[in-house]
Design a protein around this motif. Structure first.
Motif, PDB file in Angstrom:
ATOM      1  N   ARG A 212      40.894  41.458  37.577  1.00  8.81           N
ATOM      2  CA  ARG A 212      40.757  40.094  38.071  1.00  8.81           C
ATOM      3  C   ARG A 212      40.851  40.043  39.592  1.00  8.81           C
TER       4      ARG A 212
ATOM      5  N   GLU B  63      34.811  46.473  37.853  1.00  8.73           N
ATOM      6  CA  GLU B  63      34.973  45.636  36.668  1.00  8.73           C
ATOM      7  C   GLU B  63      36.145  46.108  35.815  1.00  8.73           C
TER       8      GLU B  63
ATOM      9  N   PRO C 139      34.950  37.645  47.365  1.00  2.00           N
ATOM     10  CA  PRO C 139      34.374  38.178  46.124  1.00  2.00           C
ATOM     11  C   PRO C 139      33.991  39.640  46.331  1.00  2.00           C
TER      12      PRO C 139
ATOM     13  N   ASP D  98      31.308  41.227  45.863  1.00  2.00           N
ATOM     14  CA  ASP D  98      30.016  41.506  46.492  1.00  2.00           C
ATOM     15  C   ASP D  98      30.045  41.278  48.000  1.00  2.00           C
TER      16      ASP D  98
ATOM     17  N   ALA E 233      38.283  39.508  44.806  1.00  2.00           N
ATOM     18  CA  ALA E 233      38.353  38.834  43.521  1.00  2.00           C
ATOM     19  C   ALA E 233      37.162  39.230  42.667  1.00  2.00           C
ATOM     20  N   ALA E 234      37.420  39.594  41.429  1.00  2.00           N
ATOM     21  CA  ALA E 234      36.352  39.969  40.510  1.00  2.00           C
ATOM     22  C   ALA E 234      35.794  38.715  39.837  1.00  2.00           C
ATOM     23  N   PRO E 235      34.507  38.694  39.544  1.00  6.02           N
ATOM     24  CA  PRO E 235      33.950  37.565  38.808  1.00  6.02           C
ATOM     25  C   PRO E 235      34.517  37.506  37.400  1.00  6.02           C
ATOM     26  N   LEU E 236      34.675  36.317  36.867  1.00 10.58           N
ATOM     27  CA  LEU E 236      35.180  36.168  35.511  1.00 10.58           C
ATOM     28  C   LEU E 236      34.199  36.708  34.493  1.00 10.58           C
TER      29      LEU E 236
ATOM     30  N   HIS F 136      32.541  36.793  30.705  1.00 11.13           N
ATOM     31  CA  HIS F 136      32.178  35.722  29.796  1.00 11.13           C
ATOM     32  C   HIS F 136      33.348  35.393  28.863  1.00 11.13           C
TER      33      HIS F 136
ATOM     34  N   HIS G 127      38.929  32.437  31.528  1.00 10.30           N
ATOM     35  CA  HIS G 127      39.219  31.223  32.279  1.00 10.30           C
ATOM     36  C   HIS G 127      40.396  31.492  33.195  1.00 10.30           C
ATOM     37  N   ASP G 128      40.428  30.780  34.322  1.00  6.65           N
ATOM     38  CA  ASP G 128      41.598  30.879  35.208  1.00  6.65           C
ATOM     39  C   ASP G 128      42.785  30.202  34.569  1.00  6.65           C
TER      40      ASP G 128
END
Length: 316
Positions: free
Chosen positions: A35, A102, A284, A286, A307-310, A312, A315-316
């Motif tokens: 995360r 990831e 982020p 990227d 910060a890694a993207p969430l 699928h 949720h935060d």
């Protein structure tokens, strides 16, 4: 999986995001879906090719030694945690990377308390472990007066708080623009640089029993003069220390006993409102190049975090 990576040494611009093979938890390890991942000084040095360890790793290399996330794989021999648990920690020191991705494999970890944001937790691992190890080696305890040289950085800001939690009085050096920040951590701020011994003595007759150098700014002789003996000084950043009889504490991640006790204590103190991991910027993944550039600039007040993207369904 996606990961931040570089395939040649150089400035922050060599960093990019690409596909890499997934790692898996070995014996005594856990794998997390990341995360957040901290940006540590070692990450900058490895990427630039200026670290003595840079040549140990095949390229491309995934940077990052600190991460927080949700366990999704548990290695042999691991007990007390299960997939779905939220944890923070650090990678194996032998890898010196892999967190900015990831998935990351952690060698030391603790449960992430609700009081810690993902960004704080992602930045905490090696700072907490390094600071705890240094305070233990110095013997910092209630009634000690400790001077932390470099009190506003990632390790220094953590060491100040952990020392104060032990009942120590803490004096912290830093640039004048960082003094309010240092005071907020629980230390008495003082300007770093030549004349430090006189400024410490001027603090209402203050003296320091012990000194911890986390800045590597060439202050060891003054720290020895302030404490009265090289045996009362420890450095994690100045390789000239042994020449002065000053002990060094570097490269021992995962050490005493297995590095987890310090993380668990920091988590408990966080839950009591007595500890925080200062985070000065979040990017982020990227934008890892921007994050590395920011980490190299001042003012150094805590850590920079990726910060890694969430995934699928998360949720935060």
């Amino acid at each position: 999986m996606f990961a931040v990576r570089f395939d040649r040494f150089g400035p922050p611009e060599v960093l990019g995001v690409g596909e890499c093979p997934e790692p898996h938890a070995g014996p005594g390890e856990v794998r997390v879906r990341v995360r957040a991942a901290g940006v540590a000084p070692v990450d900058l040095a490895l990427r630039a090719g200026t670290s003595p360890s840079s040549g140990r790793f095949p390229l491309p290399h995934i940077p990052g030694v600190d991460a927080a996330g949700v366990i999704d794989e548990v290695g042999d021999g691991v007990t007390g945690v299960a997939p779905g648990d939220e944890v923070f920690g650090a990678v194996d020191v032998a890898r010196l990377g892999g967190a900015a991705a990831e998935f990351a494999v952690l060698a030391i970890w603790a449960a992430k308390p609700p009081s810690m944001s993902w960004e704080e937790a992602g930045a905490a691992g090696t700072s907490v472990e390094t600071a705890t190890r240094a305070l233990d080696r110095l013997g910092v305890r209630e009634g000690t007066t400790l001077l932390v040289d470099g009190a506003s950085g990632g390790v220094g800001s953590v060491a100040v708080q952990l020392a104060a939690a032990r009942g120590a009085r803490v004096i912290g050096t830093g640039r004048p623009e960082n003094h309010a920040f240092i005071s907020g951590l629980g230390a008495v701020p003082v300007a770093h640089g030549p004349g430090l011994a006189e400024r410490v003595r001027a603090l209402a007759g203050a003296r320091a029993d012990l000194a911890l150098d986390v800045a590597g700014a060439g202050s060891l002789r003054e720290l020895v003069a302030i404490t009265g003996t090289p045996a009362a000084v420890l450095t994690i950043a100045d390789f000239t220390g042994p020449e002065l009889g000053v002990a060094m504490s570097v490269g021992e991640l995962g050490g005493e006993p297995d590095g987890r006790h310090g993380l668990a204590l920091a988590a408990a103190l966080s839950g009591e409102g007595r500890f925080r991991v200062p985070v000065r910027a979040v990017f982020p993944m990227d934008r890892a190049a921007e994050a590395h550039a920011a980490a190299a600039r001042g003012p150094r007040q805590g850590k920079v975090v990726l910060a890694a993207p969430l995934a699928h369904g998360e949720h935060d």
